[in-house]
Design a protein around this motif. Structure first.
Motif, PDB file in Angstrom:
ATOM      1  N   ASN A 237      27.413 -41.486 -14.996  1.00 17.41           N
ATOM      2  CA  ASN A 237      27.734 -40.197 -14.373  1.00 17.41           C
ATOM      3  C   ASN A 237      26.722 -39.849 -13.286  1.00 17.41           C
ATOM      4  O   ASN A 237      27.081 -39.347 -12.219  1.00 17.41           O
ATOM      5  CB  ASN A 237      27.759 -39.091 -15.427  1.00 17.41           C
ATOM      6  N   TYR A 238      25.444 -40.113 -13.577  1.00 16.43           N
ATOM      7  CA  TYR A 238      24.401 -39.808 -12.596  1.00 16.43           C
ATOM      8  C   TYR A 238      24.589 -40.628 -11.320  1.00 16.43           C
ATOM      9  O   TYR A 238      24.575 -40.073 -10.208  1.00 16.43           O
ATOM     10  CB  TYR A 238      23.013 -40.073 -13.195  1.00 16.43           C
ATOM     11  N   ILE A 239      24.756 -41.939 -11.472  1.00 19.02           N
ATOM     12  CA  ILE A 239      24.847 -42.802 -10.296  1.00 19.02           C
ATOM     13  C   ILE A 239      26.100 -42.504  -9.485  1.00 19.02           C
ATOM     14  O   ILE A 239      26.059 -42.439  -8.252  1.00 19.02           O
ATOM     15  CB  ILE A 239      24.806 -44.283 -10.709  1.00 19.02           C
ATOM     16  N   VAL A 240      27.224 -42.295 -10.153  1.00 17.36           N
ATOM     17  CA  VAL A 240      28.473 -42.005  -9.447  1.00 17.36           C
ATOM     18  C   VAL A 240      28.365 -40.691  -8.684  1.00 17.36           C
ATOM     19  O   VAL A 240      28.719 -40.612  -7.495  1.00 17.36           O
ATOM     20  CB  VAL A 240      29.651 -41.963 -10.436  1.00 17.36           C
ATOM     21  N   ARG A 241      27.859 -39.643  -9.346  1.00 19.61           N
ATOM     22  CA  ARG A 241      27.744 -38.345  -8.679  1.00 19.61           C
ATOM     23  C   ARG A 241      26.723 -38.394  -7.546  1.00 19.61           C
ATOM     24  O   ARG A 241      26.921 -37.781  -6.493  1.00 19.61           O
ATOM     25  CB  ARG A 241      27.369 -37.262  -9.697  1.00 19.61           C
ATOM     26  N   ASP A 242      25.632 -39.115  -7.754  1.00 21.74           N
ATOM     27  CA  ASP A 242      24.628 -39.219  -6.698  1.00 21.74           C
ATOM     28  C   ASP A 242      25.175 -40.002  -5.511  1.00 21.74           C
ATOM     29  O   ASP A 242      24.898 -39.661  -4.359  1.00 21.74           O
ATOM     30  CB  ASP A 242      23.372 -39.898  -7.244  1.00 21.74           C
ATOM     31  N   SER A 243      25.965 -41.043  -5.778  1.00 21.78           N
ATOM     32  CA  SER A 243      26.575 -41.825  -4.704  1.00 21.78           C
ATOM     33  C   SER A 243      27.537 -40.969  -3.885  1.00 21.78           C
ATOM     34  O   SER A 243      27.581 -41.064  -2.653  1.00 21.78           O
ATOM     35  CB  SER A 243      27.320 -43.034  -5.277  1.00 21.78           C
ATOM     36  N   LEU A 244      28.300 -40.117  -4.565  1.00 28.61           N
ATOM     37  CA  LEU A 244      29.236 -39.239  -3.863  1.00 28.61           C
ATOM     38  C   LEU A 244      28.497 -38.232  -3.000  1.00 28.61           C
ATOM     39  O   LEU A 244      28.902 -37.946  -1.873  1.00 28.61           O
ATOM     40  CB  LEU A 244      30.121 -38.505  -4.877  1.00 28.61           C
ATOM     41  N   THR A 245      27.377 -37.713  -3.527  1.00 22.66           N
ATOM     42  CA  THR A 245      26.576 -36.770  -2.747  1.00 22.66           C
ATOM     43  C   THR A 245      26.019 -37.433  -1.504  1.00 22.66           C
ATOM     44  O   THR A 245      26.057 -36.879  -0.406  1.00 22.66           O
ATOM     45  CB  THR A 245      25.414 -36.227  -3.603  1.00 22.66           C
ATOM     46  N   THR A 246      25.504 -38.653  -1.677  1.00 22.62           N
ATOM     47  CA  THR A 246      24.942 -39.395  -0.540  1.00 22.62           C
ATOM     48  C   THR A 246      26.012 -39.678   0.496  1.00 22.62           C
ATOM     49  O   THR A 246      25.789 -39.532   1.703  1.00 22.62           O
ATOM     50  CB  THR A 246      24.331 -40.722  -1.026  1.00 22.62           C
TER      51      THR A 246
END
Length: 286
Positions: A237-246
């Motif tokens: 969840n962290y990596i996916v959400r952070d990737s979307l933010t980036t």
């Protein structure tokens, strides 16, 4: 940092690939000449350290010692580090016990240089155990130079795993996470919490974190993350959400959004030029 890890891709797919090839990369990292030299120096010299002054006086030893606990930013704060070590951890008044980041307490406890006990630097196996911690942290730092999200994810897997199995109360575990910036960042992003969440009253933050943990993972506890499936979900969840933010903040994405607005404006202009008044949905369907 001379070692450059291979990161096949970004995002969650890249994370899975990194995890698959990590053992080989970690081995290569440890065998790098500069790391071998530092490790040998530490093994040769750490047994001569019997006081806080001894450790802070040797910058090369101090760098490894601090880095093993993620505290390398304090390499120039010798008086502060000496105070942490000299106080020890037995009294609530000791400096390490009064700091929110409990890495300092772990650092002081590991060395035992408060003068009330035999220094742990003299214990058999001390050097190798601390070097193992150092290698892990330094490998994460090397990964972080290319992808900071992966660094935070690796740190979270290690630190949350230890915290989940500790004997502390659940509230204490949550407060530990709130006081540890890298862990807080992973949880806030994984839970989908807004920017500025950390500005809320501390007890309100605790209630929100427990509530999100309950709704997303089935329990309000930190202890539940000892289960590998839940830990994997947290990191995913962290990596996916952070990737979307980036991606949403990238120049390329902003350009696409701008092009989208231009296309929308052109379409609206064309409709206005070919129709004197808009049609209703009922008219289109009739």
């Amino acid at each position: 940092m001379s070692f450059q890890p291979v990161l096949p891709a970004d995002g969650y797919g890249g994370w899975l690939l990194l995890k698959r090839i990590m053992p080989a990369q970690e081995k290569a990292f440890q065998q790098a000449p500069v790391n071998q030299r530092d490790a040998q120096y530490f093994r040769d010299k750490i047994g001569t350290v019997t006081s806080a002054e001894d450790l802070v006086s040797d910058r090369r030893l101090l760098k490894i010692a601090l880095s093993a606990f993620g505290l390398e930013q304090d390499i120039n704060a010798k008086a502060f580090v000496k105070k942490i070590l000299s106080d020890g951890v037995d009294s609530p008044k000791d400096l390490s016990n009064r700091l929110a980041d409990k890495s300092y307490r772990a650092f002081a406890a590991s060395f035992g240089l408060d003068g009330t006990q035999l220094p742990k630097t003299l214990s058999e196996g001390f050097a190798d155990a601390l070097l193992d911690q150092y290698y892990v942290r330094q490998f994460e730092a090397a990964v972080g130079e290319k992808n900071d999200s992966f660094r935070l994810a690796l740190n979270a897997e290690r630190e949350i795993g230890k915290l989940a199995t500790s004997q502390a109360s659940e509230d204490t575990k949550w407060f530990t996470i709130m006081g540890n910036k890298p862990l807080r960042q992973v949880f806030e992003k994984s839970f989908g919490l807004p920017t500025g969440f950390s500005n809320l009253d501390i007890d309100q933050q605790l209630r929100v974190l427990k509530s999100r943990a309950q709704s997303q993972f089935g329990a309000y506890t930190v202890s539940q993350f000892r289960e590998s499936a839940k830990m994997e979900k947290l990191v995913r969840n962290y990596i996916v959400r952070d990737s979307l933010t980036t991606m949403n903040n990238s120049p390329a994405q902003n350009a696409l959004l701008l092009l989208g607005h231009v296309d929308k404006w052109r379409s609206q202009s064309l409709m206005q030029a070919t129709s004197t008044k808009p049609r209703k949905l009922s008219a289109v369907l009739s």
